[in-house]
Design a protein around this motif. Structure first.
Motif, PDB file in Angstrom:
ATOM      1  N   ASN A 190     -63.189  -8.785  16.943  1.00 22.64           N
ATOM      2  CA  ASN A 190     -62.948  -7.418  17.393  1.00 22.64           C
ATOM      3  C   ASN A 190     -62.281  -6.649  16.257  1.00 22.64           C
ATOM      4  OD1 ASN A 190     -62.201  -5.046  18.612  1.00 22.64           O
ATOM      5  ND2 ASN A 190     -61.221  -5.979  20.373  1.00 22.64           N
ATOM      6  N   PRO A 191     -62.949  -5.629  15.679  1.00 23.38           N
ATOM      7  CA  PRO A 191     -62.371  -4.908  14.536  1.00 23.38           C
ATOM      8  C   PRO A 191     -61.134  -4.097  14.895  1.00 23.38           C
ATOM      9  CG  PRO A 191     -64.361  -3.805  15.311  1.00 23.38           C
ATOM     10  CD  PRO A 191     -64.270  -5.097  16.060  1.00 23.38           C
ATOM     11  N   GLU A 192     -60.877  -3.892  16.185  1.00 27.70           N
ATOM     12  CA  GLU A 192     -59.721  -3.106  16.603  1.00 27.70           C
ATOM     13  C   GLU A 192     -58.458  -3.949  16.772  1.00 27.70           C
ATOM     14  OE1 GLU A 192     -60.714  -0.663  19.974  1.00 27.70           O
ATOM     15  OE2 GLU A 192     -62.724  -0.290  19.208  1.00 27.70           O
ATOM     16  N   THR A 193     -58.604  -5.282  16.716  1.00 27.52           N
ATOM     17  CA  THR A 193     -57.454  -6.156  16.943  1.00 27.52           C
ATOM     18  C   THR A 193     -56.345  -5.976  15.911  1.00 27.52           C
ATOM     19  OG1 THR A 193     -58.764  -7.804  18.132  1.00 27.52           O
ATOM     20  CG2 THR A 193     -56.729  -8.566  17.101  1.00 27.52           C
ATOM     21  N   PRO A 194     -56.630  -5.929  14.596  1.00 28.26           N
ATOM     22  CA  PRO A 194     -55.536  -5.778  13.629  1.00 28.26           C
ATOM     23  C   PRO A 194     -54.673  -4.538  13.879  1.00 28.26           C
ATOM     24  CG  PRO A 194     -57.530  -6.439  12.503  1.00 28.26           C
ATOM     25  CD  PRO A 194     -57.931  -6.132  13.915  1.00 28.26           C
ATOM     26  N   GLN A 195     -55.299  -3.428  14.288  1.00 24.86           N
ATOM     27  CA  GLN A 195     -54.529  -2.223  14.552  1.00 24.86           C
ATOM     28  C   GLN A 195     -53.648  -2.399  15.783  1.00 24.86           C
ATOM     29  OE1 GLN A 195     -54.067   0.317  12.658  1.00 24.86           O
ATOM     30  NE2 GLN A 195     -52.849   1.518  14.093  1.00 24.86           N
ATOM     31  N   ARG A 196     -54.151  -3.101  16.785  1.00 26.60           N
ATOM     32  CA  ARG A 196     -53.335  -3.342  17.984  1.00 26.60           C
ATOM     33  C   ARG A 196     -52.141  -4.241  17.652  1.00 26.60           C
ATOM     34  NH1 ARG A 196     -54.571  -1.973  23.269  1.00 26.60           N
ATOM     35  NH2 ARG A 196     -56.275  -0.484  23.297  1.00 26.60           N
ATOM     36  N   VAL A 197     -52.354  -5.240  16.818  1.00 23.85           N
ATOM     37  CA  VAL A 197     -51.241  -6.087  16.401  1.00 23.85           C
ATOM     38  C   VAL A 197     -50.220  -5.266  15.618  1.00 23.85           C
ATOM     39  CG1 VAL A 197     -50.560  -8.082  15.030  1.00 23.85           C
ATOM     40  CG2 VAL A 197     -52.666  -8.164  16.380  1.00 23.85           C
ATOM     41  N   LYS A 198     -50.703  -4.406  14.733  1.00 27.56           N
ATOM     42  CA  LYS A 198     -49.807  -3.559  13.940  1.00 27.56           C
ATOM     43  C   LYS A 198     -48.975  -2.650  14.840  1.00 27.56           C
ATOM     44  CE  LYS A 198     -49.874  -0.274  10.086  1.00 27.56           C
ATOM     45  NZ  LYS A 198     -50.748   0.463   9.119  1.00 27.56           N
ATOM     46  N   ARG A 199     -49.595  -2.100  15.865  1.00 30.68           N
ATOM     47  CA  ARG A 199     -48.867  -1.238  16.804  1.00 30.68           C
ATOM     48  C   ARG A 199     -47.793  -2.022  17.545  1.00 30.68           C
ATOM     49  NH1 ARG A 199     -53.442   1.411  20.351  1.00 30.68           N
ATOM     50  NH2 ARG A 199     -51.616   2.123  21.536  1.00 30.68           N
ATOM     51  N   PHE A 200     -48.115  -3.253  17.938  1.00 36.11           N
ATOM     52  CA  PHE A 200     -47.119  -4.102  18.590  1.00 36.11           C
ATOM     53  C   PHE A 200     -45.952  -4.377  17.652  1.00 36.11           C
ATOM     54  CE2 PHE A 200     -45.624  -8.523  18.691  1.00 36.11           C
ATOM     55  CZ  PHE A 200     -44.874  -8.491  19.852  1.00 36.11           C
ATOM     56  N   PRO A 235     -39.066  -6.675  18.011  1.00 34.42           N
ATOM     57  CA  PRO A 235     -37.753  -6.952  17.409  1.00 34.42           C
ATOM     58  C   PRO A 235     -37.857  -7.856  16.191  1.00 34.42           C
ATOM     59  CG  PRO A 235     -38.083  -8.303  19.364  1.00 34.42           C
ATOM     60  CD  PRO A 235     -39.249  -7.361  19.307  1.00 34.42           C
ATOM     61  N   ASP A 236     -36.786  -7.880  15.408  1.00 35.55           N
ATOM     62  CA  ASP A 236     -36.701  -8.716  14.215  1.00 35.55           C
ATOM     63  C   ASP A 236     -36.172 -10.086  14.618  1.00 35.55           C
ATOM     64  OD1 ASP A 236     -36.583  -9.735  11.680  1.00 35.55           O
ATOM     65  OD2 ASP A 236     -34.759  -8.656  11.111  1.00 35.55           O
ATOM     66  N   VAL A 237     -37.093 -10.980  14.927  1.00 31.90           N
ATOM     67  CA  VAL A 237     -36.756 -12.358  15.300  1.00 31.90           C
ATOM     68  C   VAL A 237     -37.678 -13.289  14.524  1.00 31.90           C
ATOM     69  CG1 VAL A 237     -35.914 -11.763  17.608  1.00 31.90           C
ATOM     70  CG2 VAL A 237     -38.348 -12.262  17.268  1.00 31.90           C
ATOM     71  N   GLU A 255     -51.292 -15.876  11.573  1.00 30.04           N
ATOM     72  CA  GLU A 255     -50.795 -15.818  10.198  1.00 30.04           C
ATOM     73  C   GLU A 255     -51.256 -14.563   9.461  1.00 30.04           C
ATOM     74  OE1 GLU A 255     -51.318 -18.445   6.074  1.00 30.04           O
ATOM     75  OE2 GLU A 255     -52.455 -18.944   7.884  1.00 30.04           O
ATOM     76  N   GLU A 256     -52.520 -14.208   9.642  1.00 30.01           N
ATOM     77  CA  GLU A 256     -53.107 -13.091   8.891  1.00 30.01           C
ATOM     78  C   GLU A 256     -52.349 -11.782   9.077  1.00 30.01           C
ATOM     79  OE1 GLU A 256     -57.169 -10.702   9.555  1.00 30.01           O
ATOM     80  OE2 GLU A 256     -57.453 -12.721   8.722  1.00 30.01           O
ATOM     81  N   TYR A 257     -51.782 -11.559  10.253  1.00 34.94           N
ATOM     82  CA  TYR A 257     -51.150 -10.279  10.569  1.00 34.94           C
ATOM     83  C   TYR A 257     -49.703 -10.221  10.093  1.00 34.94           C
ATOM     84  CZ  TYR A 257     -55.136 -10.917  13.605  1.00 34.94           C
ATOM     85  OH  TYR A 257     -56.386 -11.195  14.080  1.00 34.94           O
ATOM     86  N   PHE A 258     -49.132 -11.370   9.718  1.00 34.02           N
ATOM     87  CA  PHE A 258     -47.751 -11.414   9.245  1.00 34.02           C
ATOM     88  C   PHE A 258     -47.662 -11.516   7.730  1.00 34.02           C
ATOM     89  CE2 PHE A 258     -47.176 -12.257  13.644  1.00 34.02           C
ATOM     90  CZ  PHE A 258     -45.867 -11.921  13.950  1.00 34.02           C
ATOM     91  N   ARG A 259     -48.706 -12.047   7.123  1.00 35.49           N
ATOM     92  CA  ARG A 259     -48.706 -12.231   5.676  1.00 35.49           C
ATOM     93  C   ARG A 259     -48.536 -10.885   4.967  1.00 35.49           C
ATOM     94  NH1 ARG A 259     -53.780 -13.662   4.755  1.00 35.49           N
ATOM     95  NH2 ARG A 259     -53.529 -15.758   5.607  1.00 35.49           N
ATOM     96  N   GLY A 260     -47.581 -10.806   4.053  1.00 39.77           N
ATOM     97  CA  GLY A 260     -47.352  -9.577   3.304  1.00 39.77           C
ATOM     98  C   GLY A 260     -46.433  -8.590   3.991  1.00 39.77           C
ATOM     99  N   THR A 261     -45.932  -8.936   5.183  1.00 47.35           N
ATOM    100  CA  THR A 261     -44.983  -8.067   5.879  1.00 47.35           C
ATOM    101  C   THR A 261     -43.573  -8.605   5.687  1.00 47.35           C
ATOM    102  OG1 THR A 261     -44.924  -9.222   8.012  1.00 47.35           O
ATOM    103  CG2 THR A 261     -46.776  -7.723   7.618  1.00 47.35           C
TER     104      THR A 261
END
Length: 353
Positions: free
Chosen positions: A29-39, A44-46, A57-63
């Motif tokens: 789903n090409p819209e998933t990365p944007q939804r993860v980013k919005r979340f 919180p910072d945990v 992993e893909e959505y946290f790498r580089g953040t």
């Protein structure tokens, strides 16, 4: 505090093309990365425990987010990978599990989580009738924050799903799979879907729409649901109750339309919809054919909402999850909902987080 986080990268991929679900549909789903980013923008910072690859992993790498990789997870994931990831999260002591997906993902997560830890869904599927989903990705982030701060309460919720093959044939066959723990604060969590018996109200609504509102020069995008489909039946058609159909006046142009079909439409557009019982969603649950570029072409006044009195009376507010927060704001406000022959009830949209 440790938080488990996982993504079903396939969830919701069938919605735009009208499949009414994504079970066994192996397209990202090409819209998933944007939804993860919005979340993540509101989360919180945990420390997050995430599966490998596109499952987390893909959505946290580089953040700047703190995260620990699990031994489980991969790009070409299956439900077994979800189950393995949840089991490993619990073994490593997470206090809560957040997942991105739909009802199918909720089932897989809940099969292991059960009453061991609460679960919260970031909506990204086609059908999200279970009671564990936040209203949108931002709400999921806020809910998790309130949980970490000790403000959100733990509640029981239903995990329900439908038979997708029957769903595509127009039959809504629903089953309760699990009762699990989730968290709740204000109206950030969406209740599970409810079903109603409407009796003769639908005829009054349909007759009023046909006799007083239908214009032969206007293109009508007719959403799913018994209330809307009663109009099509009274026009002489046998609709699939779960499809999005296109009419010009009283004439059926396309049955079972998908996102691309809607993008090709020209002229004046009206969108005819009914809220989901118990949840109040107008857009974003079961009608993903109404994608962002289509919705940019219509105004708030172009949306016609129909409902029985009973269903509307059990909804506190109307919800929009278009996939674009600016569109959600565009459609916010008060609506006059048709509940009978020239009879209306007013209801406002839920507050936007």
């Amino acid at each position: 505090m440790k938080v488990g986080f996982l993504v079903n990268p396939y969830a919701g991929s069938g919605g735009r093309i009208g499949l009414k679900g994504s079970d066994n549909f192996r397209v990202y789903n090409p819209e998933t990365p944007q939804r993860v980013k919005r979340f993540l923008s509101r989360a919180p910072d945990v420390e997050y425990l995430v599966p490998r690859g596109k499952m987390g992993e893909e959505y946290f790498r580089g953040t700047s987010r703190r995260y620990t990789l699990l031994n489980s997870g991969k790009d070409e994931s299956t439900r077994e990978d979800t189950i393995l990831s949840v089991r490993e999260m619990i073994e490593r002591g997470v206090m809560i599990i957040v997942f991105v997906g739909g009802d199918g993902t909720a089932r897989d997560v809940s099969e292991i989580a059960k009453d061991l830890v609460p679960v919260v869904g970031v909506p990204s599927g086609v059908k999200m009738h279970s009671g564990v989903f936040a209203t949108n990705p931002e709400s999921a982030g806020d809910l998790l924050t309130y949980f970490i701060e000790g403000k959100a309460k733990t509640v029981k919720a239903e995990v329900i799903d439908v038979d997708e093959e029957e769903y595509r044939r127009g039959r809504f066959v629903i089953k309760l799979f699990f009762i699990v723990n989730t968290i709740s604060f204000g109206d950030y969590l969406t209740p599970s879907k409810e079903e109603y018996n409407y009796s003769g109200e639908l005829d009054d609504i349909a007759n009023f729409f046909i006799n007083k509102l239908l214009n032969n020069d206007t293109i009508y995008i007719m959403g799913p649901g018994a209330t809307v489909k009663r109009i099509e039946q009274m026009l002489g058609y046998e609709p699939n109750f779960l499809s999005v159909d296109i009419f010009q006046g009283k004439k059926l142009i396309k049955s079972g339309a998908n996102y691309d079909d809607l993008l090709k439409l020209t002229g004046e557009l009206k969108v005819v919809l009914t809220p989901i019982g118990g949840q109040g969603f107008i857009i974003g649950r079961g009608n993903q054919e109404l994608g962002i570029e289509v919705l940019k072409r219509v105004s708030k006044e172009d949306i016609i909402i129909l409902s029985s009195r009973l269903k509307l009376s059990r909804i506190s507010c109307l919800r929009f999850d278009t996939g674009d927060p600016s569109l959600d704001r565009k459609f916010s406000g008060v609506y006059r909902v048709i509940v009978g022959y020239d009879e209306y009830m007013t209801i406002s949209t839920c507050s936007i987080t």
